[in-house]
Design a protein around this motif. Sequence first.
Motif, short mmCIF file in Angstrom:
data_model
loop_
_atom_site.label_atom_id
_atom_site.label_comp_id
_atom_site.label_asym_id
_atom_site.label_seq_id
_atom_site.Cartn_x
_atom_site.Cartn_y
_atom_site.Cartn_z
N VAL A 107 -38.47 -29.29 28.07
CA VAL A 107 -38.45 -29.74 26.68
C VAL A 107 -37.05 -29.63 26.09
CG1 VAL A 107 -39.25 -29.18 24.35
CG2 VAL A 107 -40.90 -29.38 26.22
N THR A 108 -36.34 -28.56 26.43
CA THR A 108 -34.96 -28.41 25.94
C THR A 108 -34.07 -29.54 26.44
OG1 THR A 108 -35.23 -25.99 25.93
CG2 THR A 108 -32.98 -26.84 25.84
N ILE A 109 -34.18 -29.83 27.73
CA ILE A 109 -33.40 -30.93 28.32
C ILE A 109 -33.81 -32.27 27.70
CG2 ILE A 109 -32.97 -32.21 30.46
CD1 ILE A 109 -33.29 -29.51 31.95
N ALA A 110 -35.12 -32.45 27.50
CA ALA A 110 -35.63 -33.70 26.94
C ALA A 110 -35.10 -33.93 25.52
CB ALA A 110 -37.15 -33.68 26.93
N ALA A 111 -35.19 -32.90 24.67
CA ALA A 111 -34.72 -33.03 23.29
C ALA A 111 -33.23 -33.33 23.24
CB ALA A 111 -35.04 -31.76 22.51
N SER A 112 -32.45 -32.68 24.11
CA SER A 112 -31.01 -32.93 24.16
C SER A 112 -30.72 -34.37 24.59
CB SER A 112 -30.34 -31.95 25.14
OG SER A 112 -30.58 -30.61 24.76
N THR A 113 -31.51 -34.86 25.55
CA THR A 113 -31.34 -36.24 26.02
C THR A 113 -31.68 -37.25 24.93
OG1 THR A 113 -31.93 -35.52 28.27
CG2 THR A 113 -32.03 -37.89 27.81
N ILE A 114 -32.76 -36.98 24.18
CA ILE A 114 -33.15 -37.87 23.08
C ILE A 114 -32.06 -37.91 22.02
CG2 ILE A 114 -34.78 -38.16 21.17
CD1 ILE A 114 -36.91 -36.90 23.03
N MET A 115 -31.53 -36.74 21.65
CA MET A 115 -30.48 -36.68 20.63
C MET A 115 -29.24 -37.45 21.09
SD MET A 115 -28.87 -33.34 18.74
CE MET A 115 -28.16 -32.69 20.25
N LEU A 116 -28.86 -37.28 22.35
CA LEU A 116 -27.72 -38.02 22.91
C LEU A 116 -27.99 -39.52 22.89
CD1 LEU A 116 -24.99 -38.07 24.34
CD2 LEU A 116 -26.19 -37.74 26.51
N GLY A 117 -29.23 -39.91 23.17
CA GLY A 117 -29.59 -41.33 23.14
C GLY A 117 -29.43 -41.94 21.77
N HIS A 118 -29.91 -41.24 20.74
CA HIS A 118 -29.77 -41.75 19.37
C HIS A 118 -28.30 -41.81 18.95
CE1 HIS A 118 -33.99 -42.14 18.56
NE2 HIS A 118 -34.24 -40.86 18.77
N LEU A 123 -23.52 -45.97 18.10
CA LEU A 123 -22.25 -46.64 18.40
C LEU A 123 -22.47 -48.14 18.45
CD1 LEU A 123 -21.06 -44.32 21.33
CD2 LEU A 123 -20.37 -44.19 18.92
N PRO A 124 -21.56 -48.94 17.91
CA PRO A 124 -21.73 -50.40 17.97
C PRO A 124 -21.54 -50.92 19.39
CG PRO A 124 -19.60 -49.84 17.01
CD PRO A 124 -20.34 -48.54 17.19
N GLY A 125 -22.17 -52.06 19.66
CA GLY A 125 -21.99 -52.68 20.97
C GLY A 125 -23.30 -52.78 21.73
N THR A 126 -23.43 -53.86 22.49
CA THR A 126 -24.65 -54.09 23.28
C THR A 126 -24.80 -53.07 24.39
OG1 THR A 126 -24.45 -56.47 22.84
CG2 THR A 126 -25.93 -55.80 24.61
N GLY A 127 -23.70 -52.71 25.06
CA GLY A 127 -23.76 -51.75 26.15
C GLY A 127 -24.24 -50.39 25.69
N SER A 128 -23.71 -49.92 24.55
CA SER A 128 -24.14 -48.62 24.03
C SER A 128 -25.60 -48.67 23.58
CB SER A 128 -23.24 -48.19 22.88
OG SER A 128 -23.29 -49.12 21.82
N ALA A 134 -32.17 -46.34 26.92
CA ALA A 134 -32.59 -45.74 28.19
C ALA A 134 -32.67 -44.22 28.07
CB ALA A 134 -31.63 -46.13 29.30
N LEU A 135 -31.70 -43.61 27.39
CA LEU A 135 -31.69 -42.15 27.23
C LEU A 135 -32.87 -41.69 26.36
CD1 LEU A 135 -27.86 -41.53 26.73
CD2 LEU A 135 -29.26 -40.70 28.64
N VAL A 136 -33.16 -42.42 25.29
CA VAL A 136 -34.29 -42.05 24.43
C VAL A 136 -35.61 -42.17 25.19
CG1 VAL A 136 -35.58 -42.61 22.33
CG2 VAL A 136 -33.09 -42.66 22.29
N ALA A 137 -35.76 -43.24 25.97
CA ALA A 137 -36.98 -43.41 26.76
C ALA A 137 -37.13 -42.28 27.77
CB ALA A 137 -36.95 -44.76 27.48
N LEU A 138 -36.04 -41.93 28.45
CA LEU A 138 -36.08 -40.86 29.44
C LEU A 138 -36.45 -39.53 28.79
CD1 LEU A 138 -35.54 -39.70 32.27
CD2 LEU A 138 -33.11 -39.56 31.65
N GLY A 139 -35.76 -39.19 27.70
CA GLY A 139 -36.05 -37.92 27.03
C GLY A 139 -37.45 -37.86 26.46
#
Length: 507
Positions: A107-118, A123-128, A134-139
């Motif tokens: 859960v700690t890793i998941a929450a950190s991944t979700i926060m990083l995803g958001h 950040l602007p841009g299609t790539g970001s 993908a990071l939010v879905a994974l977390g």
Amino acid sequence: MASSLTKDSPSAPAGPEKTFFGHPRGLATLFMTEMWERFSFYGMRALLTIYLISGGPDASKGLQGGGLGMDLATTTAIYSIYLSMVYLLALPGGWLGDRLWGPRKTVTIAASTIMLGHLTLALPGTGSFFAGLALVALGSGLLKANISTMVGHLYDGPNDPRRDGGFTIFYMGINIGAFLAPLIIGTVGETYNWHLGFALAAVGMGIGLIMFLLGTKHLSPESSRVPTPLSREERVTWLRKGMTWLLIAAVFYGAVGLSGNFTLNWAMVPLTLAGIVIPAAVLIRIKRDKELSATEQTKMSGYIWFFVAAAVFWMIYDQGGSTVQAFGTTKAAGELFGLGFPSSWYQSLNPVFIMALAPVFAWFWLWLSRRGQEPSTVVKFAAGLFFVGVSFFFFLIPLAMAADGTLVSPMWLVGIYLIQTVGELCVSPVGLSVTTKMAPAKYASQIMGVWFLAVTAGDSVTGLLSIGGVDLGKTGVVALEALLASLAGLAVFMYRRKVRALMGDIH
């Protein structure tokens, strides 16, 4: 939430243990963590469809610019694939909690991944954007599979009389977060700046992560234990397999990219196919497992009926955030009773209806049960399919009214979400219950992940249709989907005796 903490025995002379509405103190930690995680998840989801169509051919004139400018078909495909991956990743998320990290660390890793995803989405841009998604879905997949397990660890086994109440309180946290998110994140993102809205989702998850870390001392020690840890040999094997598939994917997509032939479909089509093939493969593997008893095999045959029915239900229901949301954004008036509001607020309707109607449904089923008239699980499922079909038949009315460019009343959207919520209350809690009851003993710890795969399958079908160029907002398509759900509900009802016979002693 501090004011909601009570003491078991106020007159006790020495430091009585604090509780949360009479439940273990750790429930407050998990309640707040889940509430803020859902705040971030549903806040971003409320913006997703609107952000994707902003600046594109299907956007309304008054919508803020700065979005990705995609057409509605591509938007629906991306939205559906994203949701399907969230639920698909709950399966490996549970495996990682059981075999590698334990629920608390996962859960700690998941929450950190979700926060990083958001933060990446901010950040602007299609790539970001796609990296953040993908990071939010994974977390979300990692967290979804483990935090409910930790709630169960707070109680003294399945027969603890407080257990059901604890999960009810936890469920309220989900809906409080889901209700508030579109009102706050949706308003900021849609009205002021998309990326500021995504950043607010990151702040929400950050608050949830801090509260989780500060409250871990109140959690059960069982939540830190790895139930069935991988052996050294298994770790090496899994690492080798993972690196091999990663290398294959990198080489393949690198070659496609360098050739200049890469399009979004190169990513979307494999994901939608995986979302259909993997659930089917999992069900087939369980059904063909020779270690299952004859009774368990029969129950699995019955469970497949529920699984397919649920996939049809979620295929239509989850369009509330894509097809229906896009209609509300572009074809409905932006005010009600003289008060203007962002279209992302439509996503607050379902959680508020859930909070209002769930106690009514619980009372109603109990009232019927005392009179010996409570519908069976099969009939409830049939009713859920019927209601989600009715919601799309109802959708046909505002679709026809808006055909000449007229902006329809937002109350039509309120009606659609209300009918869908009634259907959800017939399917979702009932499906969770029947899944645990019909699970073979060998798959008892994995079966909730299997249930989530029904959502994956339904959303993947929606994504595949959108990729194929089907306009899911067209009157004829909406009518066909409504008819499909209604016929599926009718089929489940007509074969209810056969399904009940397959269920054995489960009713």
